[in-house]
Design a protein around this motif. Structure first.
Motif, PDB file in Angstrom:
ATOM      1  N   THR A 214       0.844  -1.194   0.000  1.00 24.65           N
ATOM      2  CA  THR A 214       0.000   0.000   0.000  1.00 24.65           C
ATOM      3  C   THR A 214       0.880   1.245   0.000  1.00 24.65           C
ATOM      4  OG1 THR A 214      -0.119   0.074   2.425  1.00 24.65           O
ATOM      5  CG2 THR A 214      -1.839  -1.168   1.268  1.00 24.65           C
ATOM      6  N   GLY A 215       0.274   2.387  -0.346  1.00 26.68           N
ATOM      7  CA  GLY A 215       1.059   3.615  -0.405  1.00 26.68           C
ATOM      8  C   GLY A 215       1.973   3.619  -1.615  1.00 26.68           C
ATOM      9  N   ALA A 216       3.164   4.196  -1.466  1.00 19.44           N
ATOM     10  CA  ALA A 216       4.141   4.195  -2.559  1.00 19.44           C
ATOM     11  C   ALA A 216       4.627   2.773  -2.806  1.00 19.44           C
ATOM     12  CB  ALA A 216       5.307   5.106  -2.227  1.00 19.44           C
ATOM     13  N   ALA A 229       1.320   1.811  -5.135  1.00 22.50           N
ATOM     14  CA  ALA A 229       0.850   0.445  -4.969  1.00 22.50           C
ATOM     15  C   ALA A 229      -0.672   0.414  -4.901  1.00 22.50           C
ATOM     16  CB  ALA A 229       1.460  -0.170  -3.710  1.00 22.50           C
ATOM     17  N   ASP A 230      -1.265   1.470  -4.359  1.00 21.09           N
ATOM     18  CA  ASP A 230      -2.726   1.544  -4.276  1.00 21.09           C
ATOM     19  C   ASP A 230      -3.335   1.570  -5.679  1.00 21.09           C
ATOM     20  OD1 ASP A 230      -2.652   1.625  -1.500  1.00 21.09           O
ATOM     21  OD2 ASP A 230      -2.479   3.805  -1.456  1.00 21.09           O
ATOM     22  N   HIS A 231      -2.717   2.304  -6.592  1.00 19.71           N
ATOM     23  CA  HIS A 231      -3.208   2.359  -7.971  1.00 19.71           C
ATOM     24  C   HIS A 231      -3.096   0.992  -8.628  1.00 19.71           C
ATOM     25  CE1 HIS A 231      -4.058   3.786 -11.980  1.00 19.71           C
ATOM     26  NE2 HIS A 231      -2.856   3.435 -12.405  1.00 19.71           N
ATOM     27  N   LEU A 232      -1.978   0.333  -8.416  1.00 21.81           N
ATOM     28  CA  LEU A 232      -1.767  -0.999  -8.988  1.00 21.81           C
ATOM     29  C   LEU A 232      -2.813  -1.980  -8.456  1.00 21.81           C
ATOM     30  CD1 LEU A 232       0.110  -2.781 -10.745  1.00 21.81           C
ATOM     31  CD2 LEU A 232       1.459  -3.204  -8.695  1.00 21.81           C
ATOM     32  N   ASN A 233      -3.069  -1.936  -7.156  1.00 22.15           N
ATOM     33  CA  ASN A 233      -4.062  -2.831  -6.561  1.00 22.15           C
ATOM     34  C   ASN A 233      -5.475  -2.498  -7.050  1.00 22.15           C
ATOM     35  OD1 ASN A 233      -2.146  -4.232  -5.043  1.00 22.15           O
ATOM     36  ND2 ASN A 233      -2.270  -2.792  -3.342  1.00 22.15           N
ATOM     37  N   HIS A 234      -5.751  -1.194  -7.257  1.00 20.22           N
ATOM     38  CA  HIS A 234      -7.060  -0.784  -7.753  1.00 20.22           C
ATOM     39  C   HIS A 234      -7.309  -1.353  -9.146  1.00 20.22           C
ATOM     40  CE1 HIS A 234     -10.594   1.635  -8.511  1.00 20.22           C
ATOM     41  NE2 HIS A 234     -10.020   2.177  -9.587  1.00 20.22           N
ATOM     42  N   LYS A 235      -6.301  -1.288 -10.013  1.00 22.71           N
ATOM     43  CA  LYS A 235      -6.436  -1.853 -11.356  1.00 22.71           C
ATOM     44  C   LYS A 235      -6.642  -3.361 -11.284  1.00 22.71           C
ATOM     45  CE  LYS A 235      -5.562   0.066 -14.860  1.00 22.71           C
ATOM     46  NZ  LYS A 235      -6.375   0.752 -15.886  1.00 22.71           N
ATOM     47  N   ARG A 236      -5.950  -4.016 -10.356  1.00 25.89           N
ATOM     48  CA  ARG A 236      -6.115  -5.457 -10.174  1.00 25.89           C
ATOM     49  C   ARG A 236      -7.534  -5.776  -9.685  1.00 25.89           C
ATOM     50  NH1 ARG A 236      -4.509 -10.705 -11.258  1.00 25.89           N
ATOM     51  NH2 ARG A 236      -4.963 -12.042  -9.480  1.00 25.89           N
ATOM     52  N   ASP A 237      -8.032  -5.008  -8.747  1.00 31.56           N
ATOM     53  CA  ASP A 237      -9.379  -5.240  -8.228  1.00 31.56           C
ATOM     54  C   ASP A 237     -10.432  -5.057  -9.321  1.00 31.56           C
ATOM     55  OD1 ASP A 237      -8.350  -5.759  -5.736  1.00 31.56           O
ATOM     56  OD2 ASP A 237      -8.721  -3.745  -4.943  1.00 31.56           O
ATOM     57  N   ALA A 372       7.250   5.742   7.577  1.00 32.33           N
ATOM     58  CA  ALA A 372       7.719   4.409   7.971  1.00 32.33           C
ATOM     59  C   ALA A 372       8.441   3.685   6.842  1.00 32.33           C
ATOM     60  CB  ALA A 372       6.530   3.579   8.458  1.00 32.33           C
ATOM     61  N   ASP A 373       7.995   3.859   5.607  1.00 29.87           N
ATOM     62  CA  ASP A 373       8.638   3.175   4.483  1.00 29.87           C
ATOM     63  C   ASP A 373      10.019   3.765   4.190  1.00 29.87           C
ATOM     64  OD1 ASP A 373       6.356   1.588   4.202  1.00 29.87           O
ATOM     65  OD2 ASP A 373       5.414   3.046   2.860  1.00 29.87           O
TER      66      ASP A 373
END
Length: 423
Positions: A214-216, A229-237, A372-373
Motif C-alpha cells: 500500500t502507499g508508494a 501500490a494503491d493504484h496498482l491494486n485498484h487496477k487489479r481489483d 515508515a517506508d
C-alpha cells in the motif's frame, strides 16, 4: 576498454548433499539457453547473428518461460552462445571450416548479480533459490603461496565472475573465479600492480529500497517515492471484479472476453513495472550509488498479507526487471534479510514493534518521526553496510560501504557526509 590484469583461481566447493541436484538442474537449463541461442543465431544460407542485444530481444522472453533460471543466468546463456557464434564467423572469414556451436560440457557462467563471492563461501543462483557452498581450502598458514592466497584473499583483486564446473569422476564441484585488478600503473610498455600498502579500498555507496503493498510502491533511502501500490491494486481489483461477473455468465463469448481482459491486464502490469524499474535506476544514477539493495524476496513473501500471488509476482517481476536493466549500467543488485527493518529506528537503532503505526514511524526511544517506508529503506541499506563493516566481502571489494540519503551519505558508524562534500 577494460584491460585490467586478470587471474583465475579454482576453488573446490563443499555443496550440501540436498542441494547438489539444484546445481545440476542449473547446468541443464543454462546449456538449454546456450544451445537454443546458437541454433537461432547460426544461419548457413544467411548472415549469422552476432549481436547480443538482438539475440536477447528475440529469445529472452521465450527462454524465461522455458526455464526457471534467473534473468541474469538466461542472459549469460544467450551471451555465451553469441560469443561462440561470433568466433565461428571469424573462422569462416579466415577460410576455416566450422559448424554451429554446440554446448554439452558441464559449466555455468556466473557474475556478481547471480553469485556472491565471500571470504570462505559463495552463494550461487539456481532454479530453486540460492545455494551456499563452503570453500574447501588448505589451512590458513599454508595459503600464502597458493593462487587463493596470492589473489583471492588480497583486497586489490576483485572477484568479477566465475564458471561453475563439475568433475564427474570425483563427483566434485569447482568454482573457477575470475579476479581482476584495475589498479595498476603504466611503466613504459609494462603494467605493474599499484602498491596499496598505505591505502584502504574505496568505500561504496548503496541505495536501500523498501517495496510496499500500500502507499508508494517503492521507497528509497534517498527519499524517493516511486509509483502507487494503491493504484496498482485498484487496477487489479477492477480486473478481478469484471472477471468474476463474466465467469457467472459462463458463455463461450464471456470466456474469450476473460482471456482478452487477462492478457490486457498482464501487459499493462508489466509495462507499469518496467516504468517503475526505470524510475528506480534513474534515481540510483542521480544519487551516484554503486548498488541497489532490496529485502530478500523469500522473506517478503512471508510478510505479504494473505499470501497474494499477484503481490508475490509483482515483487518478483519488479526485482527481475531491475536486475535485467542494470546489466547495461555499472550498478549491481543485492538483497538483505529484512527482519525488523520496519521496527528499527534508522536514527538511533532502537527496535520495537510500537515504533511503527501503519505509514508513520515514531521512535519510542529518541522521538525520531518519519515516514515508515522511508525509515525501512534506510535500514535496508544500513544493514548491507553492516555486512561489509563486519568483514563480508563486498561485490566490488570495498572495505566499507555507505548508504545514500536525500542530502548526502551515512556510514555504519553514523558519520554523515553532506552532498556538497561528496564529489
Amino acid at each position: 576498454m577494460d584491460d585490467a590484469p586478470r587471474r583465475t583461481v579454482p576453488i573446490k566447493l563443499d555443496v550440501p548433499e540436498e542441494r547438489r541436484g539444484d546445481l545440476h538442474q542449473t547446468k541443464t537449463q543454462f546449456l538449454h539457453c546456450a544451445n537454443r541461442t546458437s541454433e537461432w543465431a547460426w544461419r548457413y544460407d544467411d548472415y549469422c547473428i552476432t549481436s547480443k542485444s538482438k539475440a536477447e530481444n528475440a529469445l529472452y522472453g521465450e527462454l524465461r518461460e522455458e526455464t526457471d533460471l534467473t534473468a541474469n543466468l538466461v542472459q549469460k546463456g544467450i551471451r555465451r552462445a553469441i560469443e561462440a557464434v561470433t568466433g565461428g564467423v571469424e573462422k569462416l572469414k579466415q577460410g576455416e571450416k566450422t559448424s554451429q556451436p554446440e554446448f554439452d560440457s558441464w559449466s555455468v557462467v556466473y557474475d556478481k548479480r547471480s553469485a556472491t563471492f565471500n571470504d570462505d563461501h559463495a552463494t550461487l543462483s539456481t532454479p530453486n533459490g540460492r545455494v551456499t557452498c563452503e570453500y574447501v581450502l588448505p589451512p590458513e598458514d599454508e595459503r600464502e603461496g597458493t593462487p587463493f592466497g596470492r589473489y583471492y584473499e588480497r583486497d586489490d583483486w576483485d572477484a568479477s565472475s566465475a564458471t561453475l564446473q563439475y568433475d564427474e569422476q570425483g563427483d566434485t564441484f569447482y568454482l573457477h573465479v575470475t579476479l581482476k585488478n584495475p589498479d595498476y600503473v603504466v611503466d613504459g610498455t609494462e603494467r605493474q600492480e599499484a602498491s596499496h600498502d598505505d591505502e584502504t579500498p574505496e568505500n561504496g555507496v548503496v541505495l536501500g529500497v523498501d517495496l510496499n503493498v500500500t502507499g508508494a510502491f517503492a521507497v528509497t533511502s534517498t527519499g524517493a517515492f516511486l509509483g502507487s501500490a494503491d493504484h496498482l491494486n485498484h487496477k487489479r481489483d477492477q480486473y478481478e471484479q469484471r472477471r468474476g461477473r463474466l465467469q457467472q455468465v459462463g458463455t463461450r463469448s464471456a470466456h474469450l472476453t476473460i482471456q482478452s481482459l487477462g492478457s490486457r491486464f498482464s501487459n499493462w502490469s508489466l509495462d507499469w513495472l518496467h516504468n517503475r524499474a526505470n524510475d528506480l535506476i534513474e534515481e540510483a544514477q542521480d544519487a551516484d550509488v554503486d548498488g541497489i539493495i532490496f529485502e530478500n524476496l523469500n522473506h517478503i513473501r512471508e510478510n505479504i498479507a494473505n499470501g497474494s500471488k499477484f503481490q508475490q509476482w509483482t515483487y518478483a517481476k519488479f526485482m527481475e526487471l531491475v536486475e535485467y536493466k542494470v546489466e547495461s549500467t555499472e550498478l549491481f543488485v543485492d538483497t538483505v534479510n529484512p527482519a525488523y527493518t520496519s521496527q528499527r529506528c534508522s536514527h538511533c537503532g532502537f527496535t520495537h514493534e510500537d515504533n511503527r503505526d501503519d505509514k508513520q514511524f515514531a521512535c519510542q526511544s529518541c522521538g525520531y518521526e518519519v515516514n515508515a517506508d522511508y525509515n525501512a529503506a534506510k535500514n535496508i541499506a544500513n544493514r548491507y553496510c553492516g555486512y561489509i563493516h563486519r568483514g563480508q566481502k563486498s561485490r566490488s571489494g570495498w572495505a566499507n560501504s555507505q548508504l545514500a540519503l536525500k542530502s548526502g551519505t551515512l556510514n555504519v558508524n553514523g558519520d554523515y557526509t553532506p552532498t556538497e562534500l561528496l564529489g
